[in-house]
Design an enzyme around this catalytic site. Sequence first.
Site, mmCIF file in Angstrom:
data_model
loop_
_atom_site.group_PDB
_atom_site.id
_atom_site.type_symbol
_atom_site.label_atom_id
_atom_site.label_comp_id
_atom_site.label_asym_id
_atom_site.label_seq_id
_atom_site.Cartn_x
_atom_site.Cartn_y
_atom_site.Cartn_z
ATOM 1 N N ARG A 252 0.843 -1.195 0.000
ATOM 2 C CA ARG A 252 0.000 0.000 0.000
ATOM 3 C C ARG A 252 0.883 1.252 0.000
ATOM 4 N NH1 ARG A 252 -5.159 1.760 1.046
ATOM 5 N NH2 ARG A 252 -5.624 3.050 2.856
ATOM 6 N N THR B 128 -11.524 0.891 -6.308
ATOM 7 C CA THR B 128 -10.634 -0.199 -5.950
ATOM 8 C C THR B 128 -11.036 -1.399 -6.780
ATOM 9 O OG1 THR B 128 -10.592 0.742 -3.765
ATOM 10 C CG2 THR B 128 -9.917 -1.556 -3.929
ATOM 11 N N THR C 178 -5.702 -0.624 -5.387
ATOM 12 C CA THR C 178 -6.562 0.552 -5.556
ATOM 13 C C THR C 178 -5.799 1.820 -5.898
ATOM 14 O OG1 THR C 178 -8.275 1.846 -4.426
ATOM 15 C CG2 THR C 178 -6.433 1.144 -3.086
#
Length: 579
Positions: A103, A378, A396
């Site tokens: 992420r 996403t 995403t």
Amino acid sequence: MPLTRRTLIAASLSITFALAPLTSAFAASPQPAKGEHGMVVTAQHLASEVGIDVLKKGGNAVDAAVAVGYALAVVYPNAGNIGGGGFMTIRFKDGKSTFLDFRERAPLAATKTMYLDKDGNPVKGASLDGYLAVGVPGSVAGLELAREKYGKLSRQDLMAPAIGYAKDGFILNQGDATSFAGSADRLAKDPAAAAIFLKPDGKPYGIGERLVQPDLAASLAAISEKGPDAFYKGAIADAIVKASGAKGGILAKPDFEQYAVRELKPVTCTYRGYEITSSPPPSSGGVIICEILNVLEGYPLSYLGAGSAETIHVMIEAMRYAYVDRNSALGDPDFVDNPVSKLLDKAYAKDIRDKIDPFRAGVSQELMPKGFGESKETTHYSIIDDDGNAVAVTYTLNGSFGAGVVADGTGILLNNEMDDFTQKPGVPNLYGLVQGEANAIQSKKTPLSSMSPTVVAKDGKPFMVIGSPGGSRIITITLEAIVNVIDHGMNIQEAIDAPRIHHQWLPDKVYVEPFGLSPDTEKLLAGMGYHLDLADQTWGQAAGILVGGKSLAEIEKGGGARYNGAIDSRAASGEALGY
Ligand code: DON
């Protein structure tokens, strides 16, 4: 098959009537896709084909996940990405599991108050539009680490289909065209994004038209040839940093050079004998799904019935309590001491059950933690291979087409993931989440996520692969699919298609999809004190696989296909493909 009211009534009626099989009760859903050797379920049909081809060529589920990740960056640009980030949950054929956190991280120059004006109020759009909204992307590093450590095929082999679709283009179907049309105004604001995604007359590409992305093809080719350094240490990072500096952003070269994937232990819990493996912090997903399931385990959901007021009541209350914990206690594990073992404790779930009034709605304000107010899009895909390796990926750009910006020459859409942080305690973000200090912005910190790529196992074997987009609702979407299969006996497609409800503590309302509850149930819930928000929109695009049959009933009879795949009927362009 679980003992439900429906099965009880059916059993008594079948004495006198010849009833159609109960599975036809949810006949509105198409049949799940079937496969004996592998299954790939994604939100874009071309990406599903790319994944299946990799499995057929001898790649494993991780190889397929890597190839799909790159392919979606081309054929599903509203969410598929190399300019964003995500999570990969892997359950290997030997039962071991792992979790890759790729992420976004906050830039080095990020500060707690970077989206507030001089009076301390959030500046509208600052965390959502343009370069200031961009977190340091992780997808390229994550996909390459997955491939290198757990895949079998070369990077060049896995990236070739994506490069082909970027270079030669692909023809848009109705689902693709709809997503472009919805974001045309936003994309028009950034000349580099507009040059790619809009036609010379400024209109979005329509059904049957071909989208070609030569700059993205060149960026992907450079990564294919040189590896992630081409993205993090070379010309691509330079171009993004330059554009960011020129347009109000704070990204710097060291942000890219220092980016590192984290390999973490997934969150695990049990639910009625099933083993759940899902995302740990910096996602709230796995912890909160497990917390809600632990609470629900104490109620006979299958007897209470799908969609009954009693079932909905306990589900909402479990969600309410769990989202208080999500929004107040969780954050990036490198910065926050997450109370994971407390939240996963079955005794804690019992404490919550003891507080739930069986006849009345709870009140969110009464659950406000002490000191709390001080200081789209996403995509998810699910894959399983012939050996039983299961991979769930959710990645995403955050909002649809992310921050809506592309650095000149790169072809890469950049995320607006910074909006997932708490900009100011008590102020809702894009998904209406009211969050606290644990998720405050700090240099190099990762914003708290709801993404929940999940694998469920039974008796040591993979049972279900599941996940979805949907912002803060990802958690309840994934949870409801699991409960629909395990408690309500739905097949995997029905479980995913079934209308959804959602509660996230604040605002204190129950979101209900169109036709999600009968008028009788709505009345019963309103009478208990619930504020129902009867949305005119659906949410989520779950992608799931069930192993051994399409439903528990079929599994128990031993008559099903080995792999049963279902893409959400809400996902206009997706496909479940088996072989
Ligand atoms: O990580 C999160 O929780 C969000 N950035 C996910 C965003 C999302 O699901 C948007 N799709 N509808």
